[in-house]
Design an enzyme around this catalytic site. Structure first.
Site, mmCIF file in Angstrom:
data_model
loop_
_atom_site.group_PDB
_atom_site.id
_atom_site.type_symbol
_atom_site.label_atom_id
_atom_site.label_comp_id
_atom_site.label_asym_id
_atom_site.label_seq_id
_atom_site.Cartn_x
_atom_site.Cartn_y
_atom_site.Cartn_z
ATOM 1 N N ASP A 1 0.856 -1.192 0.000
ATOM 2 C CA ASP A 1 0.000 0.000 0.000
ATOM 3 C C ASP A 1 0.892 1.243 0.000
ATOM 4 O OD1 ASP A 1 -3.196 0.535 1.029
ATOM 5 O OD2 ASP A 1 -1.794 2.208 1.131
ATOM 6 N N ILE A 2 0.475 2.254 -0.761
ATOM 7 C CA ILE A 2 1.261 3.483 -0.884
ATOM 8 C C ILE A 2 1.257 4.280 0.427
ATOM 9 C CG2 ILE A 2 -0.551 5.083 -1.663
ATOM 10 C CD1 ILE A 2 1.383 5.878 -3.945
ATOM 11 N N ASN B 1 -12.718 -3.284 2.724
ATOM 12 C CA ASN B 1 -13.727 -2.221 2.744
ATOM 13 C C ASN B 1 -14.561 -2.376 1.478
ATOM 14 O OD1 ASN B 1 -12.567 -0.979 5.065
ATOM 15 N ND2 ASN B 1 -10.976 -0.109 3.763
ATOM 16 N N GLU C 1 -12.472 3.189 -0.986
ATOM 17 C CA GLU C 1 -12.018 4.346 -1.758
ATOM 18 C C GLU C 1 -11.714 3.969 -3.201
ATOM 19 O OE1 GLU C 1 -8.712 5.810 0.470
ATOM 20 O OE2 GLU C 1 -9.984 6.399 2.160
ATOM 21 N N VAL C 2 -11.112 2.820 -3.403
ATOM 22 C CA VAL C 2 -10.757 2.398 -4.761
ATOM 23 C C VAL C 2 -11.752 1.317 -5.209
ATOM 24 C CG1 VAL C 2 -8.983 1.386 -6.231
ATOM 25 C CG2 VAL C 2 -8.323 2.932 -4.365
ATOM 26 N N HIS D 1 -10.453 -5.400 -3.327
ATOM 27 C CA HIS D 1 -9.114 -5.596 -2.761
ATOM 28 C C HIS D 1 -9.211 -5.999 -1.298
ATOM 29 C CE1 HIS D 1 -10.146 -1.314 -2.286
ATOM 30 N NE2 HIS D 1 -9.457 -1.341 -1.153
ATOM 31 N N HIS E 1 -6.905 -5.826 2.240
ATOM 32 C CA HIS E 1 -5.722 -5.305 2.924
ATOM 33 C C HIS E 1 -5.161 -6.418 3.808
ATOM 34 C CE1 HIS E 1 -6.727 -0.913 2.322
ATOM 35 N NE2 HIS E 1 -7.923 -1.437 2.139
HETATM 36 P P1 5GP Z 1 -9.810 1.307 0.480
HETATM 37 O O1 5GP Z 1 -10.113 2.482 1.350
HETATM 38 O O2 5GP Z 1 -10.458 1.435 -0.889
HETATM 39 O O3 5GP Z 1 -10.103 -0.006 1.138
HETATM 40 O O4 5GP Z 1 -8.245 1.289 0.291
HETATM 41 C C1 5GP Z 1 -7.572 1.790 -0.799
HETATM 42 C C2 5GP Z 1 -6.108 1.712 -0.481
HETATM 43 O O5 5GP Z 1 -5.395 1.926 -1.671
HETATM 44 C C3 5GP Z 1 -5.636 2.758 0.536
HETATM 45 O O6 5GP Z 1 -5.062 2.101 1.659
HETATM 46 C C4 5GP Z 1 -4.611 3.564 -0.242
HETATM 47 O O7 5GP Z 1 -3.505 3.949 0.537
HETATM 48 C C5 5GP Z 1 -4.217 2.619 -1.372
HETATM 49 N N1 5GP Z 1 -3.799 3.277 -2.593
HETATM 50 C C6 5GP Z 1 -4.446 4.279 -3.237
HETATM 51 N N2 5GP Z 1 -3.777 4.630 -4.350
HETATM 52 C C7 5GP Z 1 -2.696 3.807 -4.426
HETATM 53 C C8 5GP Z 1 -1.627 3.685 -5.368
HETATM 54 O O8 5GP Z 1 -1.539 4.392 -6.360
HETATM 55 N N3 5GP Z 1 -0.698 2.733 -5.111
HETATM 56 C C9 5GP Z 1 -0.770 1.922 -4.008
HETATM 57 N N4 5GP Z 1 0.208 1.017 -3.873
HETATM 58 N N5 5GP Z 1 -1.767 2.016 -3.101
HETATM 59 C C10 5GP Z 1 -2.707 2.945 -3.310
#
Ligand code: 5GP
Length: 135
Positions: free
Chosen positions: A50-51, A107, A115-116, A120, A122
């Site tokens: 994760d970034i 999530n 968010e994405v 996915h 984690h």
């Molecule tokens: P969500 O909130 O959708 O479960 O998590 C999305 C995750 O994607 C977040 O933890 C965020 O830090 C990670 N993320 C967003 N953009 C990027 C990216 O460009 N590269 C990587 N490696 N992780 C990302």
């Protein structure tokens, strides 16, 4: 500590999961348009750091198909193949995490704070995580 969750709105039974958008950031990572710090890849899934890590080790596992959510994933693949095989992936990519423990989190949708919009999971580990991760 105060809870931050909220009750549903009256029209909560409407579906908030949008159709798959192939411009999402993880789709772009899968296509190689954006770099990622890869830890594992096979024909079904890609795993990368994760970034914005929320633990010493914070890995994201994504299926290679165009899936937004678990519903979507299960509906398209059918029950038998509905898996990301995190166990095997972790044993190969981060063997220490399997023996010492880790946390899985997914999530999903608006209420889940996704968010994405590409399915996915984690994976957190690398040290004691405590009772729950703050976001
Ligand atoms: P969500 O909130 O959708 O479960 O998590 C999305 C995750 O994607 C977040 O933890 C965020 O830090 C990670 N993320 C967003 N953009 C990027 C990216 O460009 N590269 C990587 N490696 N992780 C990302």
């Amino acid at each position: 500590m105060a809870k931050s969750w909220h009750t549903e709105e009256p029209n909560a039974d409407r579906r908030d999961t949008k159709p798959y958008d192939s411009t999402n950031i993880f789709a772009r990572i899968l296509r190689g348009e954006i770099p990622s710090n890869k830890v594992y890849e096979d024909e079904h899934a890609l795993a990368f750091h994760d970034i914005n890590p929320q633990a010493l080790v914070h890995i994201l596992v994504i299926p290679k198909g165009a899936h937004v959510s678990w519903d979507d994933f299960g509906a398209r693949l059918g029950g038998g193949d509905c898996r990301l095989r995190q166990g095997g992936l972790l044993r190969r990519a981060q063997p220490g995490m399997v023996t010492r423990g880790y946390r899985l989190l997914a999530n999903v949708g608006r209420n889940g704070g996704q968010e994405v919009p590409h399915l996915h999971v984690h994976i957190f580990g690398g040290g004691l995580l405590g009772p729950m991760l703050a976001r």
